[in-house]
Design a protein around this motif. Structure first.
Motif, PDB file in Angstrom:
ATOM      1  N   ILE A 165     -69.922 -67.031  -3.594  1.00  0.00           N
ATOM      2  CA  ILE A 165     -70.824 -66.236  -2.759  1.00  0.00           C
ATOM      3  C   ILE A 165     -72.200 -66.890  -2.748  1.00  0.00           C
ATOM      4  O   ILE A 165     -72.691 -67.370  -3.779  1.00  0.00           O
ATOM      5  CB  ILE A 165     -70.899 -64.763  -3.237  1.00  0.00           C
ATOM      6  CG1 ILE A 165     -71.736 -63.926  -2.272  1.00  0.00           C
ATOM      7  CG2 ILE A 165     -71.399 -64.654  -4.676  1.00  0.00           C
ATOM      8  CD1 ILE A 165     -71.610 -62.419  -2.501  1.00  0.00           C
ATOM      9  N   ALA A 166     -72.798 -66.931  -1.578  1.00  0.00           N
ATOM     10  CA  ALA A 166     -74.126 -67.530  -1.397  1.00  0.00           C
ATOM     11  C   ALA A 166     -74.917 -66.683  -0.415  1.00  0.00           C
ATOM     12  O   ALA A 166     -74.340 -65.983   0.422  1.00  0.00           O
ATOM     13  CB  ALA A 166     -73.995 -68.961  -0.867  1.00  0.00           C
ATOM     14  N   THR A 218     -73.911 -56.915   2.858  1.00  0.00           N
ATOM     15  CA  THR A 218     -75.349 -56.669   2.942  1.00  0.00           C
ATOM     16  C   THR A 218     -75.832 -55.755   1.820  1.00  0.00           C
ATOM     17  O   THR A 218     -75.075 -54.947   1.279  1.00  0.00           O
ATOM     18  CB  THR A 218     -75.726 -56.047   4.295  1.00  0.00           C
ATOM     19  OG1 THR A 218     -75.118 -54.757   4.411  1.00  0.00           O
ATOM     20  CG2 THR A 218     -75.276 -56.918   5.447  1.00  0.00           C
ATOM     21  N   VAL A 219     -77.113 -55.910   1.484  1.00  0.00           N
ATOM     22  CA  VAL A 219     -77.719 -55.144   0.393  1.00  0.00           C
ATOM     23  C   VAL A 219     -79.117 -54.689   0.790  1.00  0.00           C
ATOM     24  O   VAL A 219     -79.766 -55.285   1.651  1.00  0.00           O
ATOM     25  CB  VAL A 219     -77.800 -55.978  -0.904  1.00  0.00           C
ATOM     26  CG1 VAL A 219     -76.407 -56.265  -1.449  1.00  0.00           C
ATOM     27  CG2 VAL A 219     -78.538 -57.292  -0.669  1.00  0.00           C
ATOM     28  N   SER A 220     -79.579 -53.636   0.122  1.00  0.00           N
ATOM     29  CA  SER A 220     -80.902 -53.084   0.416  1.00  0.00           C
ATOM     30  C   SER A 220     -82.004 -53.878  -0.278  1.00  0.00           C
ATOM     31  O   SER A 220     -81.751 -54.680  -1.184  1.00  0.00           O
ATOM     32  CB  SER A 220     -80.960 -51.626  -0.055  1.00  0.00           C
ATOM     33  OG  SER A 220     -80.958 -51.571  -1.474  1.00  0.00           O
ATOM     34  N   ALA A 261     -76.740 -59.093  -6.076  1.00  0.00           N
ATOM     35  CA  ALA A 261     -76.846 -57.717  -5.607  1.00  0.00           C
ATOM     36  C   ALA A 261     -75.593 -57.312  -4.841  1.00  0.00           C
ATOM     37  O   ALA A 261     -75.078 -56.196  -4.994  1.00  0.00           O
ATOM     38  CB  ALA A 261     -78.088 -57.568  -4.719  1.00  0.00           C
ATOM     39  N   ALA A 262     -75.059 -58.233  -4.038  1.00  0.00           N
ATOM     40  CA  ALA A 262     -73.852 -57.940  -3.257  1.00  0.00           C
ATOM     41  C   ALA A 262     -72.629 -57.798  -4.149  1.00  0.00           C
ATOM     42  O   ALA A 262     -71.766 -56.937  -3.911  1.00  0.00           O
ATOM     43  CB  ALA A 262     -73.628 -59.042  -2.222  1.00  0.00           C
ATOM     44  N   VAL A 263     -72.538 -58.619  -5.196  1.00  0.00           N
ATOM     45  CA  VAL A 263     -71.410 -58.507  -6.136  1.00  0.00           C
ATOM     46  C   VAL A 263     -71.452 -57.163  -6.853  1.00  0.00           C
ATOM     47  O   VAL A 263     -70.431 -56.469  -6.971  1.00  0.00           O
ATOM     48  CB  VAL A 263     -71.436 -59.668  -7.145  1.00  0.00           C
ATOM     49  CG1 VAL A 263     -70.416 -59.424  -8.272  1.00  0.00           C
ATOM     50  CG2 VAL A 263     -71.120 -60.992  -6.458  1.00  0.00           C
ATOM     51  N   LEU A 264     -72.629 -56.773  -7.325  1.00  0.00           N
ATOM     52  CA  LEU A 264     -72.751 -55.511  -8.060  1.00  0.00           C
ATOM     53  C   LEU A 264     -72.505 -54.308  -7.151  1.00  0.00           C
ATOM     54  O   LEU A 264     -72.000 -53.271  -7.602  1.00  0.00           O
ATOM     55  CB  LEU A 264     -74.140 -55.419  -8.696  1.00  0.00           C
ATOM     56  CG  LEU A 264     -74.441 -56.454  -9.789  1.00  0.00           C
ATOM     57  CD1 LEU A 264     -75.877 -56.321 -10.275  1.00  0.00           C
ATOM     58  CD2 LEU A 264     -73.468 -56.326 -10.957  1.00  0.00           C
ATOM     59  N   LYS A 265     -72.851 -54.439  -5.884  1.00  0.00           N
ATOM     60  CA  LYS A 265     -72.645 -53.348  -4.927  1.00  0.00           C
ATOM     61  C   LYS A 265     -71.178 -53.231  -4.504  1.00  0.00           C
ATOM     62  O   LYS A 265     -70.717 -52.161  -4.114  1.00  0.00           O
ATOM     63  CB  LYS A 265     -73.515 -53.574  -3.697  1.00  0.00           C
ATOM     64  CG  LYS A 265     -73.480 -52.442  -2.673  1.00  0.00           C
ATOM     65  CD  LYS A 265     -74.445 -52.722  -1.533  1.00  0.00           C
ATOM     66  CE  LYS A 265     -74.494 -51.572  -0.533  1.00  0.00           C
ATOM     67  NZ  LYS A 265     -75.499 -51.823   0.531  1.00  0.00           N
ATOM     68  N   ASN A 266     -70.452 -54.342  -4.592  1.00  0.00           N
ATOM     69  CA  ASN A 266     -69.063 -54.392  -4.122  1.00  0.00           C
ATOM     70  C   ASN A 266     -68.127 -54.810  -5.254  1.00  0.00           C
ATOM     71  O   ASN A 266     -67.330 -55.742  -5.104  1.00  0.00           O
ATOM     72  CB  ASN A 266     -68.955 -55.358  -2.942  1.00  0.00           C
ATOM     73  CG  ASN A 266     -69.785 -54.948  -1.748  1.00  0.00           C
ATOM     74  OD1 ASN A 266     -69.346 -54.166  -0.913  1.00  0.00           O
ATOM     75  ND2 ASN A 266     -70.993 -55.487  -1.657  1.00  0.00           N
ATOM     76  N   ARG A 267     -68.213 -54.089  -6.380  1.00  0.00           N
ATOM     77  CA  ARG A 267     -67.425 -54.457  -7.551  1.00  0.00           C
ATOM     78  C   ARG A 267     -65.926 -54.523  -7.261  1.00  0.00           C
ATOM     79  O   ARG A 267     -65.211 -55.356  -7.810  1.00  0.00           O
ATOM     80  CB  ARG A 267     -67.693 -53.475  -8.697  1.00  0.00           C
ATOM     81  CG  ARG A 267     -69.083 -53.605  -9.317  1.00  0.00           C
ATOM     82  CD  ARG A 267     -69.331 -52.503 -10.357  1.00  0.00           C
ATOM     83  NE  ARG A 267     -70.608 -52.661 -11.017  1.00  0.00           N
ATOM     84  CZ  ARG A 267     -71.774 -52.266 -10.527  1.00  0.00           C
ATOM     85  NH1 ARG A 267     -71.818 -51.710  -9.319  1.00  0.00           N
ATOM     86  NH2 ARG A 267     -72.897 -52.446 -11.198  1.00  0.00           N
ATOM     87  N   GLU A 268     -65.465 -53.641  -6.374  1.00  0.00           N
ATOM     88  CA  GLU A 268     -64.030 -53.604  -6.090  1.00  0.00           C
ATOM     89  C   GLU A 268     -63.554 -54.884  -5.408  1.00  0.00           C
ATOM     90  O   GLU A 268     -62.383 -55.276  -5.555  1.00  0.00           O
ATOM     91  CB  GLU A 268     -63.695 -52.387  -5.215  1.00  0.00           C
ATOM     92  CG  GLU A 268     -64.158 -52.450  -3.776  1.00  0.00           C
ATOM     93  CD  GLU A 268     -65.660 -52.250  -3.555  1.00  0.00           C
ATOM     94  OE1 GLU A 268     -66.120 -52.399  -2.407  1.00  0.00           O
ATOM     95  OE2 GLU A 268     -66.379 -51.942  -4.544  1.00  0.00           O
TER      96      GLU A 268
END
Length: 323
Positions: free
Chosen positions: A181-182, A260-262, A290-297
Motif C-alpha cells: 500500500i502506498a 480513503t481516510v479522514s 491510516a488506511a490499514v488501521l481503518k480497514n483491518r478486515e
C-alpha cells in the motif's frame, strides 16, 4: 506545455536500467517493523522507509533517472518542473549532482522546509497559487523563458520507471508479501509499484491510500475515468495533485482498490509512527497506515508492505499543533 516526455508506456526493463543509472545517487532504504503497530493492525506490516532517502523522499529516484538519462545537449539547458515540494527538491538535488540548472514552480503555501531544501540544492523557485491550474499556467511561462527540459512530477515514463525501483528493493528485502500500500496523489509511486510488481510478484495486491478531502483518485477509480480536482485542501500536502493519462494507465489496470481516510485519521497515524517507530515522516506518508488501521478486515493476517514516501515536514508547523 506538454505533460511528459514523448508518450511511452515503460516496461520492467526500464526499471532495471533506471536502478543501474541512479544507484550512485540514492540510498537503498531500510525496511522497519513495529510489533505494537502489527498488533493494532492485525497484520504484519513492513515499512519501506523512503523518508530516509536522499533528499528525504522517494521522488529522488524518478528525478535522478530523468536527469541522468538526458544527453549532454539537453542537460545543458537544465530541467524544470512544478511541484508541491518533494519532486521539486528531488529534481533540484539530481540537477545539482549533475551540475545543471533547475527551475521549479511551487505553490506559495508549500511547506517552508521544502522550499528551503529546493534552494539548498540550488533550485530556482517561482511561486504560484495553490491550484493545479495556476501551477500549470505559471510553469508554462517558466518553461518558455528557460527552454529547460520538463520533468513532470509523475506523468513521465522516466519518473515512473525510477519510482519502480522502490518496489524492486522492497520485493528483494521482504519476500512473500501479500499486499503493498502506498499513498496516491498524481500516482507516480503507485504506478511504479504496479510496473514492478506486475512483473516480479503479480500475485501481490496493490492498494492506494488517499485523503477524504483529496479523493479524486478514489472517485476516478470508481467512475472508470479521470476526475480531477483543481485545489483540494488536506494536511497531506503531497497528495493534492490529480491523476494524468500515464499514471491512470497503471492505476486503472493494476490497483486492487483505493482506500480513503479522514484528516484526523491521517494525523493520528502520523503521531503513532512518530511515537512508536521514532521516525520523522510527513502527513502524506501516514495515509497508508491510516488506511490499514481503518480497514483491518482487508489486511487481517496478511504481510503488507507500507511505503513511507517522505520525511520533509515543517517541524514548526506539525499538524497536531493546529489539529
Amino acid at each position: 506545455m506538454k505533460d511528459h516526455a514523448p508518450l511511452y508506456i515503460p516496461t520492467y526493463d526500464d526499471v532495471i536500467r533506471a536502478h543501474e543509472r541512479i544507484a550512485p545517487h540514492i540510498h537503498r532504504t531500510p525496511v522497519l517493523t513495529s510489533s505494537f503497530i502489527d498488533g493494532m493492525a492485525g497484520a504484519s506490516l513492513f515499512f519501506k522507509c523512503e523518508n530516509f532517502q536522499k533528499a528525504g523522499a522517494f521522488k529522488v529516484r524518478g528525478a535522478c533517472n530523468a536527469v541522468f538519462g538526458l544527453d549532454d545537449e539537453k542537460a545543458a539547458t537544465g530541467v524544470a518542473t512544478h511541484s508541491s515540494g518533494n519532486h521539486a527538491l528531488s529534481l533540484s538535488y539530481a540537477a545539482g549532482r549533475r551540475g545543471i540548472p533547475c527551475h521549479v514552480v511551487m505553490p506559495r503555501t508549500a511547506p517552508q522546509a521544502k522550499k528551503d531544501a529546493v534552494r539548498g540544492y540550488g533550485g530556482e523557485i517561482t511561486e504560484c497559487d495553490p491550484s493545479t491550474s495556476s501551477r500549470e499556467a505559471v510553469f508554462a511561462d517558466v518553461e518558455a523563458r528557460t527552454g529547460a527540459e520538463f520533468v513532470h512530477p509523475y506523468n513521465d515514463w522516466r519518473v515512473i520507471a525510477g519510482q519502480g525501483t522502490c518496489a524492486r528493493e522492497l520485493n528483494d528485502q521482504i519476500r512473500d508479501l501479500d499486499a503493498v500500500i502506498a499513498p496516491i496523489g498524481g500516482g507516480g509511486m503507485v504506478s511504479g509499484t504496479c510496473l514492478t510488481l506486475s512483473s516480479l510478484a503479480p500475485h501481490v495486491e496493490i492498494y492506494a491510500a488517499e485523503p477524504d478531502q483529496a479523493d479524486d483518485a478514489y472517485r476516478s477509480f470508481k467512475a472508470g475515468h479521470i476526475i480531477a480536482d483543481d485545489a483540494p485542501d488536506t494536511v497531506a500536502d503531497g497528495l493534492k495533485v490529480p491523476l494524468k493519462d500515464l499514471t491512470w494507465h497503471f492505476v486503472s489496470s493494476n490497483v486492487t482498490d483505493i482506500l480513503t481516510v479522514s484528516e484526523a485519521e491521517i494525523v493520528e497515524a502520523m503521531k503513532l509512527i512518530w511515537k512508536r517507530m521514532k521516525i520523522v515522516m510527513e502527513p502524506s506518508s501516514a495515509v497508508p497506515l491510516a488506511a490499514v488501521l481503518k480497514n483491518r478486515e482487508v489486511f487481517a493476517g496478511k504481510r503488507v508492505g507500507v511505503i513511507v514516501t517522505g520525511g520533509n515536514v515543517d517541524l514548526d508547523r506539525l499538524p497536531w499543533m493546529t489539529a
